[in-house]
Design a protein around this motif. Structure first.
Motif, PDB file in Angstrom:
ATOM      1  N   ALA A 132       0.859  -1.187   0.000  1.00  0.00           N
ATOM      2  CA  ALA A 132       0.000   0.000   0.000  1.00  0.00           C
ATOM      3  C   ALA A 132       0.895   1.237   0.000  1.00  0.00           C
ATOM      4  N   VAL A 133       0.800   2.028  -1.053  1.00  0.00           N
ATOM      5  CA  VAL A 133       1.680   3.197  -1.187  1.00  0.00           C
ATOM      6  C   VAL A 133       1.066   4.369  -0.419  1.00  0.00           C
ATOM      7  N   SER A 134       1.708   4.693   0.707  1.00  0.00           N
ATOM      8  CA  SER A 134       1.135   5.675   1.635  1.00  0.00           C
ATOM      9  C   SER A 134       1.817   7.037   1.553  1.00  0.00           C
ATOM     10  N   LYS A 135       2.588   7.289   0.487  1.00  0.00           N
ATOM     11  CA  LYS A 135       3.257   8.595   0.342  1.00  0.00           C
ATOM     12  C   LYS A 135       2.216   9.713   0.351  1.00  0.00           C
ATOM     13  N   THR A 136       2.511  10.767   1.057  1.00  0.00           N
ATOM     14  CA  THR A 136       1.660  11.965   1.236  1.00  0.00           C
ATOM     15  C   THR A 136       0.395  11.721   2.090  1.00  0.00           C
TER      16      THR A 136
ATOM     17  N   GLU B  30       6.819   3.918   0.758  1.00  0.00           N
ATOM     18  CA  GLU B  30       7.034   5.369   0.800  1.00  0.00           C
ATOM     19  C   GLU B  30       8.092   5.725  -0.231  1.00  0.00           C
ATOM     20  N   ASN B  31       8.035   6.961  -0.730  1.00  0.00           N
ATOM     21  CA  ASN B  31       9.058   7.342  -1.707  1.00  0.00           C
ATOM     22  C   ASN B  31       9.976   8.472  -1.236  1.00  0.00           C
ATOM     23  N   ARG B  32       9.716   8.997  -0.043  1.00  0.00           N
ATOM     24  CA  ARG B  32      10.603  10.027   0.507  1.00  0.00           C
ATOM     25  C   ARG B  32      11.142   9.587   1.856  1.00  0.00           C
TER      26      ARG B  32
ATOM     27  N   MET C  85      10.824   1.028   0.627  1.00  0.00           N
ATOM     28  CA  MET C  85      11.248   2.286  -0.003  1.00  0.00           C
ATOM     29  C   MET C  85      11.102   2.091  -1.507  1.00  0.00           C
ATOM     30  N   ILE C  86      10.230   2.906  -2.118  1.00  0.00           N
ATOM     31  CA  ILE C  86       9.961   2.698  -3.544  1.00  0.00           C
ATOM     32  C   ILE C  86      10.441   3.862  -4.396  1.00  0.00           C
ATOM     33  N   GLY C  87      10.940   4.933  -3.741  1.00  0.00           N
ATOM     34  CA  GLY C  87      11.301   6.130  -4.500  1.00  0.00           C
ATOM     35  C   GLY C  87      12.785   6.246  -4.759  1.00  0.00           C
TER      36      GLY C  87
ATOM     37  N   LEU D 297      13.471  -7.755  -9.496  1.00  0.00           N
ATOM     38  CA  LEU D 297      13.503  -6.529 -10.292  1.00  0.00           C
ATOM     39  C   LEU D 297      12.233  -5.702 -10.075  1.00  0.00           C
ATOM     40  N   MET D 298      12.354  -4.430 -10.367  1.00  0.00           N
ATOM     41  CA  MET D 298      11.217  -3.511 -10.241  1.00  0.00           C
ATOM     42  C   MET D 298      11.167  -2.612 -11.471  1.00  0.00           C
ATOM     43  N   THR D 299       9.966  -2.252 -11.904  1.00  0.00           N
ATOM     44  CA  THR D 299       9.851  -1.252 -12.972  1.00  0.00           C
ATOM     45  C   THR D 299       8.553  -0.466 -12.824  1.00  0.00           C
ATOM     46  N   MET D 300       8.490   0.645 -13.554  1.00  0.00           N
ATOM     47  CA  MET D 300       7.259   1.424 -13.666  1.00  0.00           C
ATOM     48  C   MET D 300       6.802   1.378 -15.110  1.00  0.00           C
ATOM     49  N   GLY D 301       5.511   1.228 -15.329  1.00  0.00           N
ATOM     50  CA  GLY D 301       4.965   1.246 -16.681  1.00  0.00           C
ATOM     51  C   GLY D 301       5.076   2.649 -17.269  1.00  0.00           C
TER      52      GLY D 301
ATOM     53  N   GLY E 138       3.348  -2.618 -11.396  1.00  0.00           N
ATOM     54  CA  GLY E 138       1.911  -2.424 -11.357  1.00  0.00           C
ATOM     55  C   GLY E 138       1.527  -1.434 -10.277  1.00  0.00           C
ATOM     56  N   MET E 139       0.757  -0.396 -10.665  1.00  0.00           N
ATOM     57  CA  MET E 139       0.253   0.624  -9.766  1.00  0.00           C
ATOM     58  C   MET E 139      -1.280   0.673  -9.966  1.00  0.00           C
ATOM     59  N   THR E 140      -1.916   1.707  -9.430  1.00  0.00           N
ATOM     60  CA  THR E 140      -3.383   1.768  -9.526  1.00  0.00           C
ATOM     61  C   THR E 140      -3.888   1.591 -10.960  1.00  0.00           C
ATOM     62  N   GLY E 141      -3.225   2.244 -11.905  1.00  0.00           N
ATOM     63  CA  GLY E 141      -3.756   2.250 -13.269  1.00  0.00           C
ATOM     64  C   GLY E 141      -3.412   1.019 -14.102  1.00  0.00           C
TER      65      GLY E 141
ATOM     66  N   VAL F 241       2.603  -5.641  -6.121  1.00  0.00           N
ATOM     67  CA  VAL F 241       1.985  -4.486  -6.761  1.00  0.00           C
ATOM     68  C   VAL F 241       2.013  -3.336  -5.759  1.00  0.00           C
ATOM     69  N   ARG F 242       2.308  -2.144  -6.280  1.00  0.00           N
ATOM     70  CA  ARG F 242       2.456  -0.958  -5.413  1.00  0.00           C
ATOM     71  C   ARG F 242       1.273  -0.038  -5.691  1.00  0.00           C
ATOM     72  N   ILE F 243       0.320  -0.011  -4.757  1.00  0.00           N
ATOM     73  CA  ILE F 243      -0.937   0.679  -5.053  1.00  0.00           C
ATOM     74  C   ILE F 243      -1.235   1.755  -4.010  1.00  0.00           C
ATOM     75  N   GLY F 244      -1.411   2.976  -4.480  1.00  0.00           N
ATOM     76  CA  GLY F 244      -1.716   4.092  -3.593  1.00  0.00           C
ATOM     77  C   GLY F 244      -3.123   4.618  -3.796  1.00  0.00           C
ATOM     78  N   THR F 245      -3.346   5.246  -4.936  1.00  0.00           N
ATOM     79  CA  THR F 245      -4.601   5.962  -5.206  1.00  0.00           C
ATOM     80  C   THR F 245      -5.859   5.111  -4.990  1.00  0.00           C
ATOM     81  N   ALA F 246      -5.840   3.880  -5.440  1.00  0.00           N
ATOM     82  CA  ALA F 246      -7.042   3.041  -5.323  1.00  0.00           C
ATOM     83  C   ALA F 246      -7.362   2.714  -3.861  1.00  0.00           C
TER      84      ALA F 246
ATOM     85  N   PRO G 265      -7.164  10.047  -4.349  1.00  0.00           N
ATOM     86  CA  PRO G 265      -6.190  10.860  -5.079  1.00  0.00           C
ATOM     87  C   PRO G 265      -5.294  11.670  -4.137  1.00  0.00           C
ATOM     88  N   ARG G 266      -4.036  11.835  -4.517  1.00  0.00           N
ATOM     89  CA  ARG G 266      -3.107  12.635  -3.707  1.00  0.00           C
ATOM     90  C   ARG G 266      -3.267  14.109  -4.047  1.00  0.00           C
ATOM     91  N   LYS G 267      -3.043  14.977  -3.027  1.00  0.00           N
ATOM     92  CA  LYS G 267      -3.134  16.416  -3.282  1.00  0.00           C
ATOM     93  C   LYS G 267      -1.914  16.885  -4.051  1.00  0.00           C
TER      94      LYS G 267
END
Ligand SMILES: *Cc1c(COP(=O)(O)O)cnc(C)c1O
Length: 229
Positions: free
Chosen positions: A35-39, A58-60, A79-81, A161-165, A202-205, A218-223, A227-229
């Protein structure tokens, strides 16, 4: 999407993961939800924790330190960032997993500091599969060299390994990136004779596409958190 409570959102995400696994002929246990809890504030993380979610991303570094310092120790932090060399110690102290390792310098530093701190973080090598300049990650053809550097370390456990789409990516383009990561993992695993069990993608989208291509994390925040501010 994600207008309900955090608990409801989490159940919905878990159900979608389960469904994507079934479609792919995989078991739901083969995919871990980070669960991506950044912000996101502490109360929201606590609500997810109360709903049974134990792994958070978290990414920071500062935010990771702050949250890890005031939330229960049983949380597994990822740590994902993008990681700066001078922040490695704080990350090694708090995160059991580092998804964003993409240079030999970072590997050396994590190894040395993990040795000093008496721990052995699990790391993933981040690969830039989309070729976008804006993305962190090593070039696909450099991954083997990076892996060899990680395998030579005593205080690092390289798990995969890790990647972003691609950001705007259509389905085909996105799947191609995820497939590339899986094939890269398969060939490195064979050539080095080691298991590299984890594929963080894999993220929310796009997490259903990632699961179809073999994602194990899978790293999922928004769902989950909205939405993040
Ligand atoms: C923010 C972030 C995510 C989660 O993104 P969502 O679209 O909110 O699910 C996943 N991975 C990384 C590396 C991120 O920075």
């Amino acid at each position: 999407m994600s207008t309900g409570s955090i608990e409801d959102n989490l159940s919905a995400v878990r159900a979608r993961i389960q469904h994507a696994c079934t479609e792919a002929g995989r078991t739901a246990e083969s995919v871990r939800l980070v669960a991506v809890s950044k912000t996101v504030d502490i109360d929201a993380v606590s609500a997810a924790l109360a709903a049974g979610q134990l792994e958070f991303g978290e990414n920071r570094v500062q935010e990771l330190e702050r949250k890890a310092g005031c939330l229960p120790e049983r949380i597994v932090w990822h740590m994902i960032g993008h990681l700066q060399a001078n922040k490695v110690r704080a990350v090694v102290r708090h995160a059991a997993w580092i998804h964003s390792v993409d240079t030999p310098v970072l590997i050396e530093r994590i190894d040395r500091i993990a040795g000093e701190e008496g721990c052995c973080p699990s790391i993933l090598l981040q690969v830039n599969t989309s070729g976008e300049d804006s993305k962190s990650g090593c070039l696909p053809e450099m991954t083997g060299q990076l892996l060899d550097a990680a395998l030579a370390c005593e205080h690092i456990s390289c798990q995969g390994l890790m990647t972003m789409g691609p950001l705007p990516g259509g389905n085909e383009e996105t799947r191609a990136c995820f497939r590339m990561l899986r094939e890269l993992r398969d060939s490195l695993s064979v050539s080095r004779g080691i298991p590299l069990p984890q594929l963080s993608m894999g993220m929310t989208g796009d997490f259903e596409l990632a699961i179809a291509e073999g994602a194990t994390m899978v790293r999922i925040g928004t769902a989950i958190f909205g939405p993040r501010k």
